[in-house]
Design an enzyme around this catalytic site. Structure first.
Site, PDB file in Angstrom:
ATOM      1  N   GLU A   1      39.666 -12.392 -37.017  1.00 49.70           N
ATOM      2  CA  GLU A   1      38.822 -13.447 -36.439  1.00 49.70           C
ATOM      3  C   GLU A   1      39.392 -14.851 -36.667  1.00 49.70           C
ATOM      4  O   GLU A   1      39.040 -15.773 -35.930  1.00 49.70           O
ATOM      5  CB  GLU A   1      37.386 -13.364 -36.984  1.00 49.70           C
TER       6      GLU A   1
ATOM      7  N   CYS B   1      37.918  -6.342 -43.374  1.00 49.17           N
ATOM      8  CA  CYS B   1      38.116  -6.582 -44.803  1.00 49.17           C
ATOM      9  C   CYS B   1      37.190  -5.690 -45.621  1.00 49.17           C
ATOM     10  O   CYS B   1      37.416  -4.487 -45.667  1.00 49.17           O
ATOM     11  CB  CYS B   1      37.971  -8.059 -45.125  1.00 49.17           C
TER      12      CYS B   1
ATOM     13  N   HIS C   1      41.810 -10.359 -41.566  1.00 48.00           N
ATOM     14  CA  HIS C   1      40.712 -10.963 -40.791  1.00 48.00           C
ATOM     15  C   HIS C   1      41.248 -11.430 -39.434  1.00 48.00           C
ATOM     16  O   HIS C   1      41.721 -12.564 -39.327  1.00 48.00           O
ATOM     17  CB  HIS C   1      40.166 -12.192 -41.518  1.00 48.00           C
TER      18      HIS C   1
HETATM   19  N1  GLN Z   1      35.627  -7.976 -51.705  1.00 52.15           N
HETATM   20  C1  GLN Z   1      36.756  -7.414 -51.046  1.00 52.15           C
HETATM   21  C2  GLN Z   1      38.067  -7.767 -51.733  1.00 52.15           C
HETATM   22  O1  GLN Z   1      38.125  -8.711 -52.463  1.00 52.15           O
HETATM   23  C3  GLN Z   1      36.801  -7.813 -49.580  1.00 52.15           C
HETATM   24  C4  GLN Z   1      36.924  -9.268 -49.345  1.00 52.15           C
HETATM   25  C5  GLN Z   1      36.559  -9.700 -47.946  1.00 52.15           C
HETATM   26  O2  GLN Z   1      35.845  -9.002 -47.235  1.00 52.15           O
HETATM   27  N2  GLN Z   1      36.990 -10.888 -47.546  1.00 52.15           N
HETATM   28  O3  GLN Z   1      39.061  -7.108 -51.531  1.00 52.15           O
END
Ligand code: GLN
Length: 541
Positions: A510, A382, A508
């Site tokens: 995970e 992410c 994600h």
């Molecule tokens: N801050 C970033 C976004 O909003 C990544 C978010 C995250 O890592 N969950 O796109």
């Protein structure tokens, strides 16, 4: 069989592991062939934990249907392989919101709206919502917080009423703490007695006690607790500290927790739990001799729960790769050009953590530059993936001020930019791009090879995305966009094919990794890290 409701409450102190006990019980019941689910009721007023920072609440877990959930739901899924949804996590905030919405609609027909019966009825409705689907034999409901908290009272009142209505189709498991006082060389039962009294004052008699302890509970202490707490001696269990939480289901089964639950709720008889695949996992964990060393670069390194699902996914992957995991947390705020070599050079693989905001981000770029230039297996998740893109733009494409508009609104090279549908959003709660979306992977990419397929579905939690205007520039220079959403073409996965393993995912992975079904991308990353370690050793020997 009628649906059985198991309530899990906690006393004395928090952090006793109600989530692990609930998950372990669900794991055993599922292994006996029952249809099980677990839900968590959290007594705070936030609608969901999505707006809480990790200092408050550890990791925010995301369900397949896009609910930002308590991290215990991660345990539930990892232990049971059962997907949870929005219905599996309810907060006081959601209960009140729904009651107030009903009041505004006029549903209460002029009545005074009160905690009892309106809030408690709403809680009861939420408790039974999953049971009413007819899809489950057992619903395990974990009540967050500690008995005696003001916040928990409406939930416990709802449990009292439900127990009265459900009779034998319900059961209450109470978790307490039995401290060992070194000076007296004694295990102390008084906190447990008080906590059970507190529960009894609220009209709830626990059927089963689970005692968290650092020392073996003697038969004498067990008898004493049973006697003072109105519980059968064989319904008093100990949950002693173990080296891994994944041993807890077996510890509970050895003592007969699942048997008692079946007996006391008069559930239809079932076969002994088939724990063979689970045991294989534990055997692998126990017999692994070699270690793989992974660094996790993030800004919440002092919080053991902030990256919970990533830690567990790495552990699962290392275990299936027949290795022990040595996970080193690296503080992104303290990482600089001057110390990066000392911090990263001995690692076999590096994960760049998800996150929000500017703090610690420059350290992630420093780490990524080092990993890319030294060809260390690297996995960006992410924000970690977005940082991979920014670092590449700055140091390979020569776009010095490249950034995400999250960090620099006015950057001339917004290689990561706010998603179009996010531009009109002003409310922060529950408005990110959340939950599972399809992703198409390029054949032959590391990601496609890892999954063994070109079509995957993974969960998301973000507002910003790879800016497609730059795609060609990146691909020409060696960073490929190998995963995209088939409908919106949003870039989901980037990788540098010329590197050993340099992959970033906007999603994600995970959140979908479980004990019995580890996520393939983590497996592939850990295997790459092991290969890299072996190569290093060959060169050095
Ligand atoms: N801050 C970033 C976004 O909003 C990544 C978010 C995250 O890592 N969950 O796109």
């Amino acid at each position: 069989m009628e649906t059985k409701y198991i309530f899990v409450t906690g006393g004395v102190v928090s952090s006793l592991g109600k989530g692990i006990i609930s998950s372990s019980l669900a794991c055993l019941l599922k292994a006996r062939g029952y249809r099980v689910t677990i839900q968590k009721f959290d007594p705070y007023i936030n609608i969901d934990p999505g707006t809480l920072n990790p200092y408050e609440h550890g990791e925010c877990y995301v369900t397949v249907d896009g609910h930002e959930a308590d991290l215990d739901l991660g345990h539930y899924e990892r232990f049971t392989d059962i997907q949870t949804t929005r219905a599996n996590n309810v907060t006081t905030g959601r209960i009140y919101q729904s009651v107030i919405d009903k009041e505004r609609r006029g549903d209460y027909l002029g009545k005074t709206v009160q905690i009892v019966p309106h809030i408690t009825d709403e809680i009861k409705r939420a408790v039974k919502a999953l049971g009413n689907t007819g899809n489950f034999d057992f619903i395990i409901t974990e009540i967050g917080g500690v008995v005696g908290d003001i916040e928990s009272l409406p939930f416990l009142e709802a449990v009292r009423q439900l127990r009265w209505e459900l009779g034998d189709n319900s059961l209450c498991i109470h978790l307490t703490y039995v401290p060992y006082i070194a000076a007296a060389k004694e295990l102390k039962t008084k906190p447990t007695q008080h906590s059970v009294k507190k529960l009894q004052e609220l009209g709830i008699q626990p059927d089963v006690l689970v005692l968290r302890t650092e020392r073996d509970i003697t038969p004498e202490v067990r008898r004493k607790i049973a006697l003072f707490c109105n519980v059968a001696p064989d319904a008093v269990f100990q949950s002693i500290d173990v080296d891994t939480i994944y041993r807890v289901p077996l510890k509970m089964h050895e003592q007969g927790l699942d048997n008692i639950v079946i007996r006391e709720t008069h559930a239809a008889p079932a076969h002994e739990p088939d724990m063979a695949p689970w045991m294989r996992f534990l055997d692998k964990m126990d017999s692994a001799k070699d270690t793989v060393t992974i660094g996790l670069v993030g800004k919440y390194v002092e919080l053991q729960d902030a990256y919970k699902s990533i830690n567990e996914s790495l552990l699962q992957a290392a275990t299936y790769a027949d290795h022990k995991l040595h996970l080193i947390f690296i503080h992104s705020e303290k990482l600089t050009e001057a110390n990066v070599e000392a911090q990263l050079s001995a690692l076999d693989g590096v994960v760049i953590a998800p996150g929000f905001g500017q703090r610690g981000i420059e350290g992630k770029f420093v780490a990524l530059k080092y990993c890319r230039e030294h060809d260390i297996p690297t996995f960006g998740i992410c924000l970690g993936m977005q940082c991979m893109v920014i670092e590449f733009a700055r140091n390979v494409l020569g776009l010095e001020d490249a950034n995400s508009t999250e960090m620099d609104h006015a950057t001339a090279h917004n290689v990561i930019d706010l998603m179009e549908e996010q531009k009109s959003i002003s409310n922060m709660g529950g408005t990110m791009r959340l939950g599972a979306y399809d992703c198409r992977l390029a054949p032959g990419s590391k990601a496609a090879e890892a999954y063994g397929t070109t079509h995957v579905r993974e969960r998301h939690r973000h507002r910003f995305e790879f800016n497609d205007d730059y795609r060609e520039q990146f691909e020409k220079a060696g960073m490929a966009c190998v995963g995209e959403n088939p409908d919106t073409h949003l870039v989901e996965v980037v990788e540098i094919p010329s590197k050993r393993w340099f992959v970033g995912t906007q999603y994600h992975p995970e959140y979908t990794s479980t004990v019995l079904n580890p996520n393939p991308l983590f497996l592939s990353f850990v295997r790459a890290a092991i290969e890299y370690r072996d190569e290093k050793h060959q060169v050095n020997s």
